[in-house]
Design an enzyme around this catalytic site. Sequence first.
Site, PDB file in Angstrom:
ATOM      1  N   HIS A 122       0.815  -1.220   0.000  1.00  0.00           N
ATOM      2  CA  HIS A 122       0.000   0.000   0.000  1.00  0.00           C
ATOM      3  C   HIS A 122       0.848   1.270   0.000  1.00  0.00           C
ATOM      4  CE1 HIS A 122      -3.494  -2.562   1.808  1.00  0.00           C
ATOM      5  NE2 HIS A 122      -3.394  -2.684   0.510  1.00  0.00           N
ATOM      6  N   CYS A 133       5.014  16.447 -11.954  1.00  0.00           N
ATOM      7  CA  CYS A 133       6.331  16.093 -12.515  1.00  0.00           C
ATOM      8  C   CYS A 133       6.955  14.864 -11.861  1.00  0.00           C
ATOM      9  CB  CYS A 133       7.289  17.281 -12.417  1.00  0.00           C
ATOM     10  SG  CYS A 133       7.861  17.584 -10.721  1.00  0.00           S
ATOM     11  N   SER A 195      -6.461  -7.280  10.085  1.00  0.00           N
ATOM     12  CA  SER A 195      -7.859  -7.703  10.186  1.00  0.00           C
ATOM     13  C   SER A 195      -8.216  -8.636   9.031  1.00  0.00           C
ATOM     14  CB  SER A 195      -8.785  -6.482  10.177  1.00  0.00           C
ATOM     15  OG  SER A 195      -8.589  -5.732   9.003  1.00  0.00           O
ATOM     16  N   ASN A 219      -3.138 -11.974  16.055  1.00  0.00           N
ATOM     17  CA  ASN A 219      -3.999 -10.797  15.953  1.00  0.00           C
ATOM     18  C   ASN A 219      -4.862 -10.738  17.205  1.00  0.00           C
ATOM     19  OD1 ASN A 219      -4.549  -8.760  13.793  1.00  0.00           O
ATOM     20  ND2 ASN A 219      -6.654  -9.313  14.283  1.00  0.00           N
TER      21      ASN A 219
HETATM   22  P1  NAD Z   1      -6.630  -3.006  10.273  1.00  0.00           P
HETATM   23  O1  NAD Z   1      -6.661  -1.714  11.013  1.00  0.00           O
HETATM   24  O2  NAD Z   1      -7.775  -3.351   9.403  1.00  0.00           O
HETATM   25  O3  NAD Z   1      -6.510  -4.206  11.344  1.00  0.00           O
HETATM   26  C1  NAD Z   1      -5.534  -4.229  12.323  1.00  0.00           C
HETATM   27  C2  NAD Z   1      -5.716  -5.489  13.144  1.00  0.00           C
HETATM   28  O4  NAD Z   1      -4.662  -5.519  14.095  1.00  0.00           O
HETATM   29  C3  NAD Z   1      -7.029  -5.538  13.929  1.00  0.00           C
HETATM   30  O5  NAD Z   1      -7.715  -6.723  13.570  1.00  0.00           O
HETATM   31  C4  NAD Z   1      -6.603  -5.577  15.390  1.00  0.00           C
HETATM   32  O6  NAD Z   1      -7.336  -6.524  16.115  1.00  0.00           O
HETATM   33  C5  NAD Z   1      -5.158  -6.019  15.311  1.00  0.00           C
HETATM   34  N1  NAD Z   1      -4.291  -5.494  16.357  1.00  0.00           N
HETATM   35  C6  NAD Z   1      -4.323  -4.271  16.950  1.00  0.00           C
HETATM   36  N2  NAD Z   1      -3.316  -4.139  17.805  1.00  0.00           N
HETATM   37  C7  NAD Z   1      -2.613  -5.303  17.768  1.00  0.00           C
HETATM   38  C8  NAD Z   1      -1.456  -5.761  18.444  1.00  0.00           C
HETATM   39  N3  NAD Z   1      -0.806  -5.000  19.318  1.00  0.00           N
HETATM   40  N4  NAD Z   1      -1.009  -7.006  18.158  1.00  0.00           N
HETATM   41  C9  NAD Z   1      -1.676  -7.808  17.266  1.00  0.00           C
HETATM   42  N5  NAD Z   1      -2.784  -7.405  16.620  1.00  0.00           N
HETATM   43  C10 NAD Z   1      -3.242  -6.169  16.849  1.00  0.00           C
HETATM   44  O7  NAD Z   1      -5.286  -3.044   9.486  1.00  0.00           O
HETATM   45  P2  NAD Z   1      -4.836  -3.852   8.194  1.00  0.00           P
HETATM   46  O8  NAD Z   1      -5.354  -5.238   8.228  1.00  0.00           O
HETATM   47  O9  NAD Z   1      -3.382  -3.582   8.050  1.00  0.00           O
HETATM   48  O10 NAD Z   1      -5.549  -3.195   6.926  1.00  0.00           O
HETATM   49  C11 NAD Z   1      -5.922  -1.906   6.803  1.00  0.00           C
HETATM   50  C12 NAD Z   1      -5.138  -0.882   6.059  1.00  0.00           C
HETATM   51  O11 NAD Z   1      -4.691  -0.021   7.062  1.00  0.00           O
HETATM   52  C13 NAD Z   1      -3.932  -1.217   5.311  1.00  0.00           C
HETATM   53  O12 NAD Z   1      -4.204  -0.868   4.014  1.00  0.00           O
HETATM   54  C14 NAD Z   1      -2.832  -0.242   5.798  1.00  0.00           C
HETATM   55  O13 NAD Z   1      -2.285   0.425   4.698  1.00  0.00           O
HETATM   56  C15 NAD Z   1      -3.540   0.716   6.644  1.00  0.00           C
HETATM   57  N6  NAD Z   1      -2.918   1.190   7.901  1.00  0.00           N
HETATM   58  C16 NAD Z   1      -1.570   1.209   8.087  1.00  0.00           C
HETATM   59  C17 NAD Z   1      -1.029   1.666   9.273  1.00  0.00           C
HETATM   60  C18 NAD Z   1       0.463   1.681   9.436  1.00  0.00           C
HETATM   61  O14 NAD Z   1       1.166   1.796   8.446  1.00  0.00           O
HETATM   62  N7  NAD Z   1       0.962   1.521  10.656  1.00  0.00           N
HETATM   63  C19 NAD Z   1      -1.855   2.092  10.310  1.00  0.00           C
HETATM   64  C20 NAD Z   1      -3.244   2.063  10.096  1.00  0.00           C
HETATM   65  C21 NAD Z   1      -3.755   1.597   8.883  1.00  0.00           C
END
Ligand code: NAD
Length: 251
Positions: A122, A133, A195, A219
């Site tokens: 992503h 540019c 997730s 997770n």
């Molecule tokens: P998501 O937010 O959909 O899911 C995150 C998952 O992580 C949740 O199911 C939650 O239960 C779990 N979680 C939270 N804290 C945790 C921990 N300490 N240990 C283990 N699990 C934990 O995120 P996703 O599946 O990555 O998809 C969503 C989109 O979010 C992606 O496209 C990404 O680009 C973007 N995103 C990225 C960041 C980042 O770069 N840090 C932050 C937020 C969202």
Amino acid sequence: MLTEQDILALRRVIDASRRIMAFTGAGVSEESGIPTYRGHGGTWTKYDPEKYASIDYFRRDPSYFWRFFREVRMDIMSKAQPNGAHLALVELERRGRLSAVVTQNIDGLHQRAGSQQVYELHGNTTRFYCTRCREYYDLDTIRAALQKEDVPHCGCSGVLRPDVVLFGEFLPEFAMERAIAEAQACDLCLVIGSSLVVYPAANIPLYAKQAGAQLAIINIDPTPLDDYADLVLNTPAAELLAKAVEVQENK
Ligand code: NAD
């Protein structure tokens, strides 16, 4: 709560594998202080992603994205440090056991921790480029620009944008191809903090499973792929991975 049993279970699947692919999501960086998008307290429970992170809206009015970035993401991104989970993956790669990290994250923390082979599905929100540019800019330059204007512009007067995949855009072809190849070649797919509801990225662990790999999901909440997994650990990732791989946690 983390138990000795969880640590041993994870260590067992890691020790039994020769080629691990990690598939990570926002949850792996949650303990570095970066909020997830979904789940409890997630960013999209407060902000409408259509408005703040879609390409259609960005083209119409980029000020929404930039306000969101300045108010919600900029400082969090610059302050965040890699945690025990990022460091454990670096260590597994150093030991020759992990071939790649495929990440949905846009925070660059895997690379900052020291992971060499990282495929970003992503993009990365610490890189920016001009929509006219294509010149690239770093976060410090953007921070300075945002003090002067609501929407940062390039020297050529084009609007700047983050090097991330916004809703409504395609995923980078090369990263996706490499992710699929890694999934089909690994013998353990370690899903950490995702997730598993954002497609097509969430297909990657399924490709690994279909090609015969073990699937382990770490997770804190259940995921739609739990039924396909060989191991599911509903526990925070940082300490679990640091203990299973025996690395020092960043505190
Ligand atoms: P998501 O937010 O959909 O899911 C995150 C998952 O992580 C949740 O199911 C939650 O239960 C779990 N979680 C939270 N804290 C945790 C921990 N300490 N240990 C283990 N699990 C934990 O995120 P996703 O599946 O990555 O998809 C969503 C989109 O979010 C992606 O496209 C990404 O680009 C973007 N995103 C990225 C960041 C980042 O770069 N840090 C932050 C937020 C969202």
